[in-house]
Design a protein around this motif. Structure first.
Motif, PDB file in Angstrom:
ATOM      1  N   MET A 302      -4.084  13.637   4.034  1.00 38.44           N
ATOM      2  CA  MET A 302      -4.143  12.457   5.067  1.00 38.44           C
ATOM      3  C   MET A 302      -3.533  11.067   4.498  1.00 38.44           C
ATOM      4  N   LEU A 303      -4.987  10.868   3.628  1.00 34.77           N
ATOM      5  CA  LEU A 303      -4.919   9.783   3.057  1.00 34.77           C
ATOM      6  C   LEU A 303      -2.946   8.964   1.979  1.00 34.77           C
ATOM      7  N   SER A 304      -2.782  10.412   1.447  1.00 33.83           N
ATOM      8  CA  SER A 304      -1.338  10.368   0.876  1.00 33.83           C
ATOM      9  C   SER A 304       0.136  10.067   1.920  1.00 33.83           C
ATOM     10  N   VAL A 313     -11.444   7.547  10.571  1.00 31.86           N
ATOM     11  CA  VAL A 313     -11.307   8.547  10.936  1.00 31.86           C
ATOM     12  C   VAL A 313     -10.824   9.614  10.805  1.00 31.86           C
ATOM     13  N   ILE A 314     -10.329   9.446   9.321  1.00 32.54           N
ATOM     14  CA  ILE A 314     -10.060  10.423   7.732  1.00 32.54           C
ATOM     15  C   ILE A 314     -11.274  11.085   7.797  1.00 32.54           C
ATOM     16  N   GLN A 342      -6.398   5.899  -2.296  1.00 31.23           N
ATOM     17  CA  GLN A 342      -5.636   5.555  -0.761  1.00 31.23           C
ATOM     18  C   GLN A 342      -4.337   4.897  -1.856  1.00 31.23           C
ATOM     19  N   ASN A 343      -5.482   3.718  -2.360  1.00 30.79           N
ATOM     20  CA  ASN A 343      -4.642   2.638  -3.207  1.00 30.79           C
ATOM     21  C   ASN A 343      -3.568   3.678  -4.305  1.00 30.79           C
ATOM     22  N   THR A 344      -3.713   4.238  -4.941  1.00 28.26           N
ATOM     23  CA  THR A 344      -2.666   4.876  -5.844  1.00 28.26           C
ATOM     24  C   THR A 344      -1.771   5.701  -4.975  1.00 28.26           C
TER      25      THR A 344
END
Length: 346
Positions: A302-304, A313-314, A342-344
């Motif tokens: 989901m983060l990707s 939420v995740i 998430q930033n990566t």
């Protein structure tokens, strides 16, 4: 003091004494060490103080005003700690979250500042008026707590589902605290000492539940001994692992925050003891670690795929009961935080 008053004092005092003993047990000796035990210990401590104040004031109206202030201050904390206890029992978190620390700090600060600004000895009428407000505040927390017990209440009236031990314990504490609140709220129409009687009843019920807890642990220990000597055959273990993986992934069971080992074992049509042995001996994982790995994989996906999704939420959609539990599990599995991960991917 006549015989009736002596018996009243004895049995009410016994309730306070039992409460103090259980408080010490849950705060310092209960295992495993987890947030719910600390909250329950604190709840019993404040309850003992509140009931003790009522008990001594009933038999000694000239009781020092400082004791009356301490008793009412403890009453202010009963509802919040009932709420925190049942919340912790449902989430299963072992550590007290930062939000709970803030919640507790605000409550203590409010009662401390009010007590300093308006001491009971100089503001008796004000404290008397605030007593009803405290009871209403207590009731609001009882209502809020009931939302965490919807499923146990449904199970209680269902013939198909059975309550587990934690649910029985939570319901017992909740109903007991509600009865004590009712006794105090209606003290104008009933005996003021009724709360002490209710407390004695709840404490004896709690001791009975502790007995069943010890019996349950003994039974589980006995079963473990029975199956410890028989290892799962390699072919059988491989088949079970394949079946376990398919059931968990196809049904996305890891998204259920209340998933338990017995519930998963039931889906697999095997004994919980066999599932535990499979996880520990063949996969070298605890149940929570096994399920959390699936949750973290889902979170990574989901983060990707969507950088706009909020972490909260995740966490919820992946089956975590709290943000802190999600952060701890994510870092344990990936050695980084959800935000950095998430930033990566951006």
């Amino acid at each position: 003091m006549n015989l009736e008053q002596t018996l009243l004092f004895f049995f009410s005092g016994l309730g306070v004494f039992n409460g103090a003993l259980l408080c010490i047990y849950f705060l310092f000796f209960a295992k495993p060490k987890k947030a719910s035990n600390y909250f329950l210990g604190a709840l019993l401590a404040f309850l003992s103080i509140r009931i003790g104040k009522s008990l001594f004031f009933y038999f000694n109206p000239e009781l020092s005003k400082i004791f009356l202030q301490i008793g009412l201050s403890a009453c202010f904390l009963l509802g919040p700690f009932l709420f925190l206890y049942c919340k912790a029992m449902r989430s299963g978190n072992r550590r007290i979250s930062n939000i709970d620390y803030v919640h507790i700090s605000i409550l203590f600060l409010v009662i401390l500042l009010f007590g300093i600004a308006y001491p009971y000895s100089e503001n008796i009428e004000l404290w008397y008026k605030n007593t009803r407000i405290i009871y209403y505040q207590w009731f609001c927390y009882i209502v809020a707590t009931s939302f965490y017990l919807v499923n146990p209440f449904k199970k209680m009236f269902s013939r198909k589902q059975k309550l587990d031990y934690d649910e029985i314990w939570s319901l017992s504490v909740f109903v007991g605290i509600f009865l004590i609140w009712l006794a105090y709220f209606t003290s104008e129409y009933t005996s003021y000492i009724l709360g002490a009687f209710a407390f004695s009843f709840v404490l004896y019920l709690s001791i009975l539940l502790l007995y069943f807890q010890r019996k349950k642990k003994f039974t589980i220990s006995e079963k473990k001994e029975k199956y410890a000597s028989s290892n799962i055959e390699e072919d059988e273990a491989e088949a079970l692992v394949t079946k376990l993986t398919n059931v968990v992934t196809e049904n996305q069971l890891y998204k259920n925050p209340n998933l338990t080992m017995p519930a998963l074992a039931k889906k697999l049509h095997i004994r919980p003891q066999l599932l535990s042995q499979l996880l520990n001996d063949n996969l070298n994982k605890s149940f929570s670690n096994f399920i959390n790995e699936y949750r973290i994989e889902e979170a990574k996906r989901m983060l990707s795929e969507d950088a706009s999704l909020k972490i909260e939420v995740i966490a919820e959609q992946c089956g975590f009961n709290s943000n802190s539990a999600f952060y701890n599990a994510f870092k344990k599995v990936t050695n980084t935080t959800p935000a950095k991960y998430q930033n990566t991917k951006r």
